[in-house]
Write an enzyme that holds these catalytic residues in place. Structure first.
Site: not given
Ligand code: 7TS
Length: 422
Positions: A138, A215, A218
């Site tokens: 992202h 990260d 999600q």
């Protein structure tokens, strides 16, 4: 329902023990009608809807508890501080963190990654060094590293993917070298759903003493994440993608890094003493939490995790997997529809293109039927470039989505196909 998705649900014992309609009833917004249709919300990767229990906690906080924390020595301030610190403790247990102090409240994943880049990153990365990311990232796990690389004269290196959207682990092994100072990876791709083997990738980087930043925006909402099992050095995720309020998130870090990191922002709440000549800072987590934080939000975030734990993350993962499989099967029967991202390990996201229909047109058409999806580059332009498209349409699922909603989506997509064929 096909046999495979039925099997997945049965295996998890969900058919008998999970009543999706009862669960949906806990989300007031799902009762809405949009443009005269039942509301079908399939944009959960962007943000999830909130259960009544989270809404009630926010209401309760402002009705009964509101005060600033760690400051006033008065009754309400003590109560608010206690509730805020209790939220930190519950969040730390949710991801199996050794000490609740290692949980730092941030505004979301974006702020968490920027914090790491501008503190840990600045400390660690020098001219000629390399920061290793992947094609799946992202923008919020690309741009902060580019800003750092530019400031320090370092270089960004990128792990390639194959045509299914799976990371090339051989290439990863070769890209790790003596100049690599940081590896930063998404656990699950927001744009195509690939789940990457983070624990294995951490082991490989650690053999060279390279820290790994994950990260988890999600992954945390869709699978059990355990900091001690993953053994990553930092992990960041957002509250609003896991049924919590917007403007909330946490950063987890290993003690060996956090204890020596300089502050990110300066201000109240993070100092031991201030003179015009010299400021002394508090230990973490306070050192990284300057100013009045989103107190209600963090308490609501912990309430959202209680909601998740009540259902059970394993059940959530298995149920969503069944929905994803069912949707994948339905989509494969739609003329001209191509799914982007066909990794064997995927979570909750189905990205697709439909002949030459622009993704924005797809979402506009679906919106007419009350269906919310996302269209565009999903803040992952380099990944879109890798697939040779400007963008995709993306349905992303959560625990309250049903097979009936997938059927409504598929029927609406068939209508679009018919419309454009005319
Ligand atoms: N990382 C990943 C993998 C994400 O999916 C997102 C948001 C972020 C970071 C940033 O999170 P934030 O809470 O700080 O905004 N992803 C999306 C999306 O897929 N659609 O809208 C936002």
């Amino acid at each position: 329902m096909t046999e495979s998705s039925q099997t997945a649900l049965n295996r998890a014992g969900i058919q008998s023990s999970f009543d999706v309609n009862a669960l949906r009833a806990q989300f007031p917004i799902l009762k809405k009608r949009v443009r005269g249709n039942p509301f079908v919300y399939l944009d959960n990767a962007a943000t999830t809807q909130k259960p009544q229990s989270v809404i009630d906690v926010l209401n309760q906080y402002y009705t009964d508890q509101n005060a600033n924390i760690h400051r006033g020595i008065h009754y309400l301030s003590e109560q608010a501080t206690e509730a805020y610190e209790d939220a930190r403790s519950r969040i730390s247990k949710f991801i199996n963190v050794p000490s609740e102090r290692q949980i730092i409240f941030v505004r979301g994943t974006t702020e968490g990654i920027n914090l790491i880049a501008q503190t840990f990153g600045r400390q660690r990365v020098r001219s000629g060094d390399e920061i290793l990311i992947s094609t799946l990232e992202h923008h919020s796990n690309i741009v902060p590293w580019q800003l750092l690389a530019e400031a320090q004269g370092a270089n960004i290196k990128v792990i390639p993917i194959d045509d299914r959207g799976v990371l090339d682990l051989d290439a990863y092994g070769k890209l790790l070298n003596d100049r690599t100072r940081i590896v930063a990876l998404s656990h699950v791709s927001n744009a195509i759903g690939t789940v990457s083997p983070i624990a294995e990738m951490c082991r490989e980087a650690h053999q060279r003493d390279i820290p790994v930043i994950v990260d988890g925006a999600q992954s945390a909402p869709h699978m059990k994440v355990d900091m001690q099992a993953l053994d990553c050095d930092f992990f960041v995720f957002s509250g609003h993608k896991i049924f919590g309020p917007t403007g909330t998130g946490v950063l987890y870090g290993k003690d060996k890094w956090l204890r020596d990191m300089p502050p990110y922002e300066g201000g109240g709440g993070m100092i031991q003493s201030v003179t015009f000549e010299k400021t002394r800072f508090l230990e973490y987590p306070a050192r990284f939490e300057a100013g009045t934080p989103h107190i209600a939000g963090s308490i609501g975030f912990a309430a959202a995790l209680d909601f998740v734990e009540e259902i059970g993350m394993e059940k959530i993962a298995a149920y969503e997997h069944g929905i994803l499989q069912y949707a994948t099967e339905q989509f494969s029967q739609i003329d001209g529809l191509k799914i982007l991202g066909t990794a064997p390990e995927k979570a909750a996201v189905l990205s697709f293109i439909l002949d030459d229909v622009h993704p924005h047109d797809i979402s506009t058409f679906l919106d007419q039927d009350g269906i919310a999806i996302r269209a565009g580059h999903h803040c992952a332009q380099p990944l879109m470039n890798r697939f040779g498209v400007a963008g995709t349409a993306r349905a992303s699922f959560s625990i309250y989505n049903t097979r009936e909603e997938v059927d409504v989506l598929a029927a609406s997509l068939r209508k679009i196909v018919r419309f454009f064929k005319r």
